[in-house]
Design a protein around this motif. Structure first.
Motif, PDB file in Angstrom:
ATOM      1  N   LYS A 131      -4.613   4.896  -9.658  1.00 13.05           N
ATOM      2  CA  LYS A 131      -5.973   5.159  -9.192  1.00 13.05           C
ATOM      3  C   LYS A 131      -6.945   5.274 -10.364  1.00 13.05           C
ATOM      4  N   THR A 132      -6.535   6.003 -11.391  1.00 15.85           N
ATOM      5  CA  THR A 132      -7.419   6.206 -12.541  1.00 15.85           C
ATOM      6  C   THR A 132      -7.666   4.910 -13.297  1.00 15.85           C
ATOM      7  N   LEU A 133      -6.609   4.115 -13.481  1.00 19.44           N
ATOM      8  CA  LEU A 133      -6.729   2.862 -14.239  1.00 19.44           C
ATOM      9  C   LEU A 133      -7.136   1.683 -13.360  1.00 19.44           C
ATOM     10  N   LYS A 134      -7.367   1.938 -12.079  1.00 17.97           N
ATOM     11  CA  LYS A 134      -7.789   0.899 -11.131  1.00 17.97           C
ATOM     12  C   LYS A 134      -6.779  -0.236 -11.061  1.00 17.97           C
ATOM     13  N   LEU A 135      -5.496   0.131 -10.982  1.00 28.48           N
ATOM     14  CA  LEU A 135      -4.436  -0.861 -10.866  1.00 28.48           C
ATOM     15  C   LEU A 135      -4.200  -1.197  -9.394  1.00 28.48           C
ATOM     16  N   PRO A 136      -3.884  -2.443  -9.075  1.00 30.08           N
ATOM     17  CA  PRO A 136      -3.695  -2.825  -7.673  1.00 30.08           C
ATOM     18  C   PRO A 136      -2.367  -2.366  -7.080  1.00 30.08           C
ATOM     19  N   VAL A 137      -1.438  -1.918  -7.919  1.00 27.26           N
ATOM     20  CA  VAL A 137      -0.104  -1.543  -7.462  1.00 27.26           C
ATOM     21  C   VAL A 137       0.160  -0.077  -7.782  1.00 27.26           C
ATOM     22  N   ALA A 138       0.766   0.638  -6.830  1.00 29.39           N
ATOM     23  CA  ALA A 138       1.160   2.029  -7.055  1.00 29.39           C
ATOM     24  C   ALA A 138       2.555   2.252  -6.500  1.00 29.39           C
ATOM     25  N   ILE A 139       3.422   2.845  -7.300  1.00 31.37           N
ATOM     26  CA  ILE A 139       4.760   3.224  -6.846  1.00 31.37           C
ATOM     27  C   ILE A 139       4.667   4.624  -6.234  1.00 31.37           C
ATOM     28  N   LEU A 140       5.172   4.765  -5.014  1.00 23.91           N
ATOM     29  CA  LEU A 140       5.012   6.015  -4.280  1.00 23.91           C
ATOM     30  C   LEU A 140       6.238   6.912  -4.335  1.00 23.91           C
ATOM     31  N   ARG A 141       7.411   6.338  -4.556  1.00 22.44           N
ATOM     32  CA  ARG A 141       8.646   7.113  -4.681  1.00 22.44           C
ATOM     33  C   ARG A 141       9.455   6.575  -5.853  1.00 22.44           C
ATOM     34  N   GLN A 142      10.321   7.441  -6.384  1.00 17.83           N
ATOM     35  CA  GLN A 142      11.073   7.051  -7.577  1.00 17.83           C
ATOM     36  C   GLN A 142      11.801   5.719  -7.360  1.00 17.83           C
ATOM     37  N   SER A 143      11.637   4.831  -8.306  1.00 22.94           N
ATOM     38  CA  SER A 143      12.215   3.489  -8.222  1.00 22.94           C
ATOM     39  C   SER A 143      13.072   3.232  -9.450  1.00 22.94           C
ATOM     40  N   SER A 144      13.930   2.202  -9.372  1.00 26.20           N
ATOM     41  CA  SER A 144      14.845   1.933 -10.477  1.00 26.20           C
ATOM     42  C   SER A 144      14.936   0.447 -10.779  1.00 26.20           C
ATOM     43  N   ILE A 145      15.208   0.165 -12.051  1.00 28.00           N
ATOM     44  CA  ILE A 145      15.458  -1.193 -12.531  1.00 28.00           C
ATOM     45  C   ILE A 145      16.695  -1.124 -13.420  1.00 28.00           C
ATOM     46  N   ASN A 146      17.676  -1.964 -13.178  1.00 27.39           N
ATOM     47  CA  ASN A 146      18.854  -1.967 -14.039  1.00 27.39           C
ATOM     48  C   ASN A 146      19.443  -3.366 -14.107  1.00 27.39           C
TER      49      ASN A 146
END
Length: 199
Positions: A131-146
């Protein structure tokens, strides 16, 4: 960075604590810690209280890079070289997308290094940052990448799990992406469900 053009009355503050040796990212050993990184605009703000990036060499040539913070946590373990990583990834992708990648790969100027590592990362809720950086994407719950990557065998495997995130005005749940190049072909699987709450 043209920050003043994009945000109204931007203000940033942070503390830095560092202790490392090395003259480039490939041989850094030690840590850099950002404390109370705060970014304010006229309407919004976010604060990351602690962000620590640390590199260490467990047993040459194996290395470990870790990041720990309020928002993102993870590590890379194995043999890796930042100076050659982009080239190696492009070289691997060229086998499957030759017309798209060919001009990006210059074998004559490529640094000769090995990239063979595992990676794991978790990302927490990013609503305030987005919201502060005016980004179009927001993650709402903890996510993972592996996953892992090996430039010697040109093999890669990545899994992304995002329980809930928002892109623009669209909310998606249970996003799962799997990418690998087993059997000499690119395999991509993507599943997601749209959240219609409040629509």
């Amino acid at each position: 960075l043209h920050i003043t053009n994009k945000y109204e009355k931007p203000d940033i503050s942070l503390g830095i604590n560092a202790n490392f040796t090395g003259n480039n990212p490939d041989n850094f050993e030690g840590y850099i810690k950002l404390e109370d990184l705060a970014f304010y605009t006229a309407k919004d703000s976010f604060i990351i209280h602690n962000l620590r990036v640390e590199t260490s060499a467990d047993e040459h040539p194996y290395k470990r890079l870790s990041i720990a913070s309020d928002i993102i946590n993870g590590e890379i373990k194995g043999i890796y070289s930042f100076s050659s990583l982009v080239h190696d990834l492009c070289h691997t992708a060229e086998r499957y997308l030759p017309s798209l990648i060919k001009n990006l790969v210059n074998e004559n100027s490529a640094p000769k290094s090995e990239n063979r590592f595992d990676f794991l990362m978790t990302i927490n809720n990013t609503e305030n940052i987005s919201k502060t950086l005016k980004l179009p994407v927001a993650i709402l719950r903890q996510s993972s990448i592996n996953g892992y990557y090996n430039n010697s065998t040109n093999s890669l495997n990545t899994e992304i799990n995002i329980p809930s995130f928002r892109i623009g005005k669209t909310s998606l749940d249970s996003v799962k992406l799997h990418l690998d190049n087993a059997n000499e072909s690119i395999n991509l699987q993507l599943t997601a469900s749209q959240n219609h709450k409040g629509s």
